[in-house]
Design an enzyme around this catalytic site. Structure first.
Site, mmCIF file in Angstrom:
data_model
loop_
_atom_site.group_PDB
_atom_site.id
_atom_site.type_symbol
_atom_site.label_atom_id
_atom_site.label_comp_id
_atom_site.label_asym_id
_atom_site.label_seq_id
_atom_site.Cartn_x
_atom_site.Cartn_y
_atom_site.Cartn_z
ATOM 1 N N ILE A 1 1.436 8.205 5.353
ATOM 2 C CA ILE A 1 2.617 7.734 6.079
ATOM 3 C C ILE A 1 3.882 8.153 5.337
ATOM 4 O O ILE A 1 4.032 7.870 4.143
ATOM 5 C CB ILE A 1 2.589 6.202 6.233
ATOM 6 C CG1 ILE A 1 1.322 5.770 6.977
ATOM 7 C CG2 ILE A 1 3.825 5.703 6.976
ATOM 8 C CD1 ILE A 1 1.117 4.267 7.024
ATOM 9 N N MET B 1 3.516 4.121 -2.573
ATOM 10 C CA MET B 1 3.839 5.021 -3.680
ATOM 11 C C MET B 1 5.352 5.109 -3.839
ATOM 12 O O MET B 1 6.049 5.497 -2.899
ATOM 13 C CB MET B 1 3.282 6.421 -3.421
ATOM 14 C CG MET B 1 1.768 6.478 -3.335
ATOM 15 S SD MET B 1 1.174 8.134 -2.924
ATOM 16 C CE MET B 1 1.571 8.195 -1.165
ATOM 17 N N GLY C 1 8.085 9.546 -2.040
ATOM 18 C CA GLY C 1 8.028 8.134 -1.678
ATOM 19 C C GLY C 1 7.360 7.876 -0.347
ATOM 20 O O GLY C 1 7.832 8.340 0.673
ATOM 21 N N SER C 2 6.263 7.148 -0.322
ATOM 22 C CA SER C 2 5.483 7.039 0.907
ATOM 23 C C SER C 2 4.364 6.017 0.761
ATOM 24 O O SER C 2 4.368 5.205 -0.151
ATOM 25 C CB SER C 2 4.919 8.413 1.258
ATOM 26 O OG SER C 2 4.458 9.062 0.082
ATOM 27 N N ARG C 3 3.371 6.098 1.671
ATOM 28 C CA ARG C 3 2.278 5.132 1.676
ATOM 29 C C ARG C 3 1.008 5.766 2.230
ATOM 30 O O ARG C 3 1.070 6.689 3.042
ATOM 31 C CB ARG C 3 2.670 3.931 2.543
ATOM 32 C CG ARG C 3 1.823 2.701 2.294
ATOM 33 C CD ARG C 3 2.333 1.539 3.100
ATOM 34 N NE ARG C 3 1.621 1.373 4.349
ATOM 35 C CZ ARG C 3 2.092 0.698 5.381
ATOM 36 N NH1 ARG C 3 3.286 0.158 5.341
ATOM 37 N NH2 ARG C 3 1.375 0.572 6.473
#
Length: 232
Positions: free
Chosen positions: A159, A102, A189-191
């Site tokens: 994450i 993301m 901002g991440s996953r």
């Protein structure tokens, strides 16, 4: 339908987790504008972005049995086999995994990929590497939930990324989720990684775009041949 109702339908709601950040951006904008008006315009743009970041749009989730929907908006950065994090309690054997990255422009509300009961929530502190890197699955701060469903056990891992400094999880052990239900949010901002049982067949390829709660990323117990992908 009244004009007011029509306007409300066009406005995407903001998740409550974003209120304090939006307020802080707004106050900073007023201070910047008082110092120098061009700075105020920059602050206004940043405030508008913050509102956009914390948007929480409604989603239409397909409910056919066996479907696995995306838990996040973003781009598929990995599709294959990988060992799940030890804190999930899923063993050391590699499982099928789909990773969705993301960016700061994607909606960051996370949704349940399948219906089932949450049997574990596990938080692990760590680093803040770029979430697009594969080693972020092992080294970064993360929060995992394990969902027991009719199709098997699924692991979902939020994450943190290079900019993200806060993972929010809305559910606890024993919670019952429907596919598409909101279960968490990651700031800036991440996953999200999804670990799938052997019965699942992944239907998305690397660089595919996914929409949380809507895009089907896998199916379980199906007879059709595997799908191939090409970039064009």
């Amino acid at each position: 339908m009244s004009v007011l109702d029509s306007i409300r339908r066009q406005i995407t709601p903001v998740h409550p987790e974003g209120y304090v950040f939006i307020a802080a951006f707004f106050v900073a904008t007023l201070a910047l504008a008082w110092l120098w008006s061009p700075l105020g315009w920059l602050g206004a743009i940043a405030t508008a972005w913050c509102v956009y970041f914390f948007r929480d749009p409604a989603r239409v989730t397909p409910l056919r049995e066996g479907l696995v929907v995306s838990p996040a908006d973003g781009v598929v950065s990995f599709s294959g086999y990988a060992a799940p994090p030890p804190e999930l309690g899923l063993g050391a054997r590699p499982m099928q995994r789909v990773s969705i990255f993301m960016s700061v422009f994607d909606c960051h509300v996370n949704r349940a990929p399948v219906a089932g009961r949450v049997i574990r929530v596990a938080y692990k502190p760590g680093l803040f590497l770029n979430a697009d890197l594969d080693k972020a699955s092992e080294d970064n701060e993360r929060n995992g939930i394990v969902i027991e469903s009719a199709a098997g056990v699924f692991g979902i891992v939020q994450i943190a990324g290079l900019i993200a400094r806060r993972i929010v999880c809305f559910v606890n052990d024993g919670a019952n989720l429907s596919a598409g239900d909101r279960f968490g949010l990651i700031r800036f901002g991440s996953r999200v990684d999804v670990y799938l049982p052997d019965s699942a067949r992944i239907l998305v390829g690397v660089k595919s775009r996914a929409v949380a709660g809507e895009t089907v990323i896998a199916e379980t117990a199906i007879d059709e041949p595997p799908r191939l992908f090409r970039q064009s």
